[in-house]
Design a protein around this motif. Structure first.
Motif: not given
Length: 447
Positions: A333-344
């Protein structure tokens, strides 16, 4: 003398009432949270020792260890009747009379008789039931909270910690005590004192009253209180780190987005949270930290970028290599949220485990984990022009797993992402076969 018709009528009525009571009790006890409270009952008597009917609780039919009487005149074991009331019932289980008051009066005479009966049958293996503690009354809770507030205003740390210790002890003693203190405003009082003192004892007491109400969240979300929370996150202490993570999780799940953005700007908070995930002190602390991180990255892309810059993406990928179900779901869940931005996404592209770990967790952990894994892979692949991640996903079996996912069924949003991913992967699949026969061997629709 009653006629045969009257006798039959009374017997039928009694049967209907008993059936209604049994069904209501069964539904009340079906809740895991409530049935677990009934598990803590009196010692079971030996099978060959009959228990007098007057000593049995009408609800659980077990020997009563804390008999209390309703205003209807019927006596129950405290745990049994409190479970009944907590389930929302407002009628006496035996008489079905409306309960004008839920006051429970301890039946000391009956309790002493039960204790004497236990002692008399000790030779048969019956243990004496201990005298139960008297639950906290609203007036006592009010006095205790007033005392701790007074100690805080006077600057008397010793008396403050002593009073907070009493609150903790009473809250841990029973759910009834915890609820009584919470209704008396324990959360608001403790959060105000924590913002002033930043004491670990106050933080540990505050954690007992989660979830916090909105007023308490606003108090604990002040700049000064958050600075104290960050210091405990960094402390490395087992209890302090756990309580700080639990409180932060509650804050991030309760505050509105604009307040979470202010919270995320607290100096050192994100770094301390990521450090707690990197160097875990307990599984429960790690899960609380992951939950807090999820609420942060889900609030706004700017916060997700800050969390990604702290190095959380590589940590999550390493955790997902071998994580239990609960941890895997939270990490995905956290990884999915982080991949919502370019840095992630940039951090994930630079890690060799990103695509293999996401594909591995599809159709393996749980339906929730599969949804997050599909969403994360979709974000990673659709943002690329070269298609490197798509080609890598094909090599590790993503195409076959996505086809199977469509076959067994999934939610509408996940289905849309699966379909788009299949189109993306198909463009890089070449002329190879899409699946092998073994991929569908023994497949059952389990979702």
């Amino acid at each position: 003398m009653a006629s045969l018709f009257q006798v039959r009528f009374l017997l039928t009525l009694r049967s209907q009432i008993e059936g209604k009571i049994s069904n209501s009790i069964a539904s009340a006890m079906a809740s895991p949270k409530l049935s677990s409270r009934l598990a803590f009952s009196a010692p079971l008597p030996p099978p060959d020792l009959p228990v007098p009917a007057a000593f049995r609780c009408p609800i659980s039919l077990d020997l009563m260890k804390d008999p209390v009487t309703l205003h209807t005149g019927i006596t129950y074991d405290r745990h049994g009747i409190e479970t009944w009331l907590d389930a929302g019932h407002r009628a006496c289980p035996v008489t079905n009379q409306p309960l004008l008051s839920d006051d429970l009066v301890p039946n000391h005479a009956l309790r002493r008789m039960i204790q004497a009966w236990c002692v008399a049958h000790r030779s048969l293996g019956m243990e004496r039931i201990p005298t139960p503690r008297i639950p906290v009354a609203p007036a006592q809770a009010s006095d205790l909270l007033a005392d701790v507030t007074f100690a805080g205003r006077r600057g008397d740390r010793a008396r403050l910690r002593e009073s907070v210790g009493k609150i903790k002890a009473l809250a841990k003693e029973s759910e009834r005590n915890r609820r009584c203190l919470a209704e008396g405003g324990a959360g608001r009082v403790l959060s105000a004192l924590f913002g002033e003192w930043g004491d670990e004892e106050i933080l540990s007491a505050l954690a007992l009253f989660l979830p916090l109400d909105q007023d308490t969240c606003r108090q604990i979300g002040s700049n000064k209180s958050l600075d104290f929370v960050v210091s405990f996150l960094k402390s490395g202490d087992f209890d302090a780190g756990l309580n700080a993570a639990l409180v932060l999780k509650n804050l991030t799940s309760s505050l509105p987005p604009e307040r979470i953005e202010v919270l995320a700007r607290t100096d050192g908070l994100i770094e301390a949270l990521v450090k707690l995930i990197e160097k875990p002190i307990s599984p429960r602390t790690t899960k609380a930290a992951l939950a807090a991180a999820f609420y942060l990255v889900s609030t706004h892309e700017r916060i997700a970028a800050r969390v990604s810059e702290s190095g959380i993406v590589p940590l999550l990928l390493e955790i997902l290599v071998d994580a239990d179900r609960s941890t895997a779901e939270k990490a995905l869940a956290v990884l999915d949220g982080a991949l919502g931005c370019g840095r992630g996404r940039e951090a994930a592209r630079g890690h060799a485990l990103a695509v293999p770990v996401l594909v591995k967790n599809m159709l393996r952990v749980s339906e929730t984990a599969t949804q997050f894994a599909v969403s994360a892979l979709w974000k990673l692949c659709k943002s690329e022009r070269q298609g490197e991640r798509a080609a890598e996903a094909i090599k590790v079996g993503a195409f076959q797993k996505l086809l199977i996912l469509l076959q067994v069924g999934c939610s509408a949003p996940t289905k849309e992402k699966v379909s788009e991913l299949l189109r993306l992967l198909n463009a890089h699949r070449g002329g190879s076969e899409c699946t092998e026969r073994m991929d569908f061997g023994g497949l059952k629709k389990s979702f």
